[in-house]
Structure formats: structure tokens, C-alpha cells
Design an enzyme around this catalytic site. Structure first.
Site: not given
Ligand code: NAP
Ligand code: GDD
Length: 350
Positions: A8, A87, A132, A134, A156, A160
Site C-alpha cells: 500500500g 486496502a 481502524t 471503523e 470494510y 478490518k
Molecule cells: P489509501 O490512500 O486508500 O491507500 C490504500 C493503498 O492500498 C494504496 O496504495 C492502494 O493501491 C493499496 N491497495 C488497495 N488494494 C490493494 C491490493 N489488493 N493489493 C495491494 N495494494 C492494494 O488509504 P490510506 O488512507 O493511505 O490508508 C492506509 C491504510 O490504513 C488502509 O489499510 C486503510 O484502510 C487504513 N486506515 C486509514 C485511515 C485513514 O483515515 N486514512 C484510518 C484508519 C485506517 P492503489 O494506489 O493502486 O489504489
Molecule cells: N466520502 C464522503 N463523501 N463522506 C461524506 C460525504 C461525501 O460526500 N458527505 C458526508 N460524508 C460523511 C460520511 O458519511 C462519514 O460519516 C464522514 O463524512 C467521513 O467519511 P469519509 O471521509 O469517507 O471517511 P470514513 O470515516 O468513512 O472512513 C475513513 O476513516 C476510517 C477511520 O475511521 C477512511 O479513511 C477509512 O479507510 C478509515 O478506516
């Protein structure tokens, strides 16, 4: 010299983690997926040509849904540390592609753990699993800690939870140094465009530059605990430097609604605004004008919502000495500035 492999690496967190590890003099192997268009834009500044001798960043094709590629990459690189950030990470999309999400997000973690075991790397290789908030879903306790029970609300989140427990299971069964980071939402200028913070920043910056009229959003009342990705990848690394493998909540301990996040971005852009209506009829106008800049589109609502997330990271603060360097205001400022710059650069060539 330490070697790490990041599954990732092309994502938001992967790119910041690669930067951090390179700075710490690691050799970094990164796994990228084959794609018909380039998916390495977040890594351009780190890229090293394969013909450079002794390069420190080495990219490999692979996919966590492909056991053989996962296993052979681990055997080939024999890493000291594995970071599983790969992911399908979009909650709303996981309702559309639940089976793929389970395969990548749940079984993907198992494939990596099995490869560690199969190649006899239990004593050599440490493992980080990107867990996460989530997983808390319909929260059973406020704020959420490492002890709060999980109640996921999306395919999702469910996937996780499997990855979390299989990580604990391999730690206990095979003594693998395996940690779960339970990270709350973290954002940055590198955040994917369909996550709400980046979508809001991008939409409102375009409105400011007269490139867009209205931004359409879903549920504005959801509350999130938003931090900065750059701070959060430090916690991932710290977890793998401890004496014992454990699980840690990583969060700011503060939450606001999506609507308040919109307000903060509007303030940063010096746009005077006025909200009207309720629920689906909520709208936001530029003050003293008929310009509707935010409206609701019910298609952005999810089949189930996680209404509120708020983390308590006392354990990480105490044991990892982890601290945050950004607050919400400084993060929004950075996101807005970078977005405006990138839009202005694009505009030159339009
Ligand atoms: P992201 O920007 O969506 O990056 C996900 C990465 O996983 C990308 O490099 C993607 O590749 C790769 N990937 C997806 N499917 C794959 C597969 N089948 N095999 C290999 N690689 C794959 O997510 P992020 O925000 O950096 O988050 C990193 C991790 O932390 C994720 O596991 C996410 O669920 C978790 N997480 C994120 C948050 C948050 O708020 N950001 C919070 C809690 C946990 P491509 O570039 O090719 O799509
Ligand atoms: N994406 C999105 N788009 N979300 C919206 C929108 C919209 O137009 N309008 C309102 N929302 C609300 C969603 O319903 C959610 O309650 C909140 O905004 C945050 O949405 P996201 O930014 O898509 O993030 P997430 O909280 O669902 O998930 C992210 O955080 C998780 C950790 O708590 C992702 O990064 C997950 O990968 C990560 O695990």
C-alpha cells in the site's frame, strides 16, 4: 541496515511512511499494483531510477489478493518490518464491492502473516496491521480505547475486524511481533479525492476560484476525530520499535461534525456563509447572495452510518511517547494552501 516492505505504498499513508523510513536510513521495498494509468503520483518525489546503484527505494508489482505474489515478495526481500497498509479503504465503496473488500482487507492480512510463518521469519520479521476506528462502528463506549468492543457497520469495518483478530491470533500462536494500530481518521493534502475532507477542501477551493458552483455532500452530522497522516505514520513505526508487540489507539481525542469541518474550510478561505434548512434540505449560501455553495445529495448517504468516533490514545502517548504536531486548524490550512496552489497551476494550462 534495516529493510522494510510497505504493502500500500502508493496510498496516502504509504507515501508518508516511505518518507519517514527513508529518512531513518531504511531500505524501503514498496508493493504497487499494476494499473492502466500511473498510480505512483504520491511517490514521484521519492522515486529512484532502477539503474541507480544502491538505491534505497525499490518498487515491486504485487497484490494482497494474490498469495503467491505476497509470499514470494516476502521471501525475496526478507524484511525486518512489514507494514500492511494495502486496502480497499473507502467505507461507502465497501457496500458496492463487499467481496473484494473482504478479500483485500481481511484475507490480505492473513496472506502476509502466513507468508511470515511459512518462510520461518517469525523471529526476524515484525508486522504492522493498519486497523481502524471503523471497527468501533456503532460505538459501545465513549471515548474508544484499546478495550472498547468492536461493532463494525460496513463490509470494510467487518473485514478490518477479521484482520485485527488474525493479527492477534498469529502473535499469540506463533510469537510473531505483530501489532494492530487502531487509527482514527487522518487526512492530508495527499488524501484521496473521494474522502470527505479532501472533497470539501477541493470543492470549496474551486468555488473560491470560480471553477465550480456547488459542492454536493451527504450526512453533515457525522462526527469524526480527524488527525494528520504525517503524525500517524510515526505511531506505526514506533509500535514496531517497542520491546513487546501490542495494539494501540491513535487519535487526537477531539471530534467535530462534517458540517463544522465545512465551516472551518470556509473560514480559512475567508468566505462569508449562511446555512439554511434541515436534513436533506440543508444548504449553505454565500452570505447576502443567491449562490448556493453546499447542497445535499442523498446518494452520498450510506446504507449504515458510523455517527460518532472519538479516540483515547493515552496508551500510545504513555508507552510510545507519541505526540501530535498538527491541530485541525493547521491541517486545514495546509490542505487549503496546497489545493489552491495546485488548482492555480492547473488553471494556467487550461
Ligand atoms: P489509501 O490512500 O486508500 O491507500 C490504500 C493503498 O492500498 C494504496 O496504495 C492502494 O493501491 C493499496 N491497495 C488497495 N488494494 C490493494 C491490493 N489488493 N493489493 C495491494 N495494494 C492494494 O488509504 P490510506 O488512507 O493511505 O490508508 C492506509 C491504510 O490504513 C488502509 O489499510 C486503510 O484502510 C487504513 N486506515 C486509514 C485511515 C485513514 O483515515 N486514512 C484510518 C484508519 C485506517 P492503489 O494506489 O493502486 O489504489
Ligand atoms: N466520502 C464522503 N463523501 N463522506 C461524506 C460525504 C461525501 O460526500 N458527505 C458526508 N460524508 C460523511 C460520511 O458519511 C462519514 O460519516 C464522514 O463524512 C467521513 O467519511 P469519509 O471521509 O469517507 O471517511 P470514513 O470515516 O468513512 O472512513 C475513513 O476513516 C476510517 C477511520 O475511521 C477512511 O479513511 C477509512 O479507510 C478509515 O478506516
Amino acid at each position: 541496515m534495516k529493510k522494510a516492505i510497505i504493502f500500500g505504498i502508493t496510498g496516502q499513508d504509504g507515501s508518508y511512511l516511505a518518507e519517514l523510513l527513508l529518512k531513518k536510513k531504511y531500505i524501503v521495498h514498496g508493493v504497487i499494483r499494476r494499473s492502466s494509468s500511473f498510480n505512483t503520483s504520491r511517490l514521484n518525489h521519492l522515486y529512484q531510477d532502477p539503474h541507480i546503484k544502491n538505491r534505497k527505494l525499490i518498487l515491486h508489482y504485487g497484490d494482497v489478493t494474490d498469495s503467491i505474489s505476497v509470499s514470494s515478495l516476502i521471501k525475496k526481500t526478507l524484511p525486518h518490518e512489514i507494514y500492511n497498509l494495502a486496502a480497499q479503504s473507502h467505507v461507502a465503496v465497501s457496500f458496492e464491492v463487499p467481496e473484494y473488500t473482504a478479500n483485500a482487507d481481511a484475507i490480505g492480512a492473513l496472506r502476509i502473516l502466513e507468508a511470515i510463518r511459512f518462510h520461518g521469519l517469525e523471529k526476524k520479521t515484525k508486522f504492522y496491521q493498519a486497523g481502524t476506528s471503523e471497527m468501533y462502528g456503532k460505538v459501545m463506549q465513549v471515548p474508544q480505547t484499546e478495550k472498547t468492543p468492536f461493532y463494525p457497520r460496513s463490509p470494510y469495518g467487518v473485514a478490518k475486524v477479521y484482520a485485527h483478530w488474525i493479527t492477534v491470533n498469529y502473535r499469540e500462536a506463533y510469537n510473531i511481533f505483530a501489532c494492530n494500530g487502531i487509527l482514527f481518521n487522518h487526512e492530508s493534502p495527499r488524501r484521496g479525492g473521494t474522502f470527505v475532507t479532501k472533497k470539501i477542501v477541493n470543492g470549496l477551493c474551486k468555488i473560491k476560484l470560480n471553477l465550480q458552483k456547488t459542492l454536493y455532500l451527504g450526512n453533515l452530522e457525522a462526527k469524526r476525530d480527524w488527525g494528520h497522516a504525517k503524525d500517524y505514520v510515526v505511531a506505526m513505526w514506533k509500535m514496531l520499535q517497542q520491546k513487546k508487540p501490542k495494539d494501540y489507539v491513535i487519535a487526537t481525542g477531539k471530534q467535530i461534525t462534517v458540517k463544522k469541518f465545512v465551516n472551518m474550510v470556509l473560514n480559512e478561505l475567508s468566505i462569508d456563509f449562511l446555512w439554511t434548512g434541515k436534513g436533506m434540505n440543508t444548504s449553505c449560501y454565500i452570505k447576502n447572495s443567491k449562490s448556493k455553495i453546499v447542497a445535499i445529495d442523498k446518494n452520498y448517504y450510506r446504507p449504515l452510518e458510523v455517527d460518532t468516533l472519538l479516540g483515547n490514545s493515552s496508551k500510545a502517548k504513555k508507552e510510545l511517547k507519541w505526540k501530535i504536531s498538527y491541530n485541525l486548524k493547521s491541517m486545514i490550512k495546509e490542505m487549503v494552501n496546497e489545493e489552491l496552489n495546485s488548482l492555480k497551476n492547473d488553471k494556467k494550462y487550461r
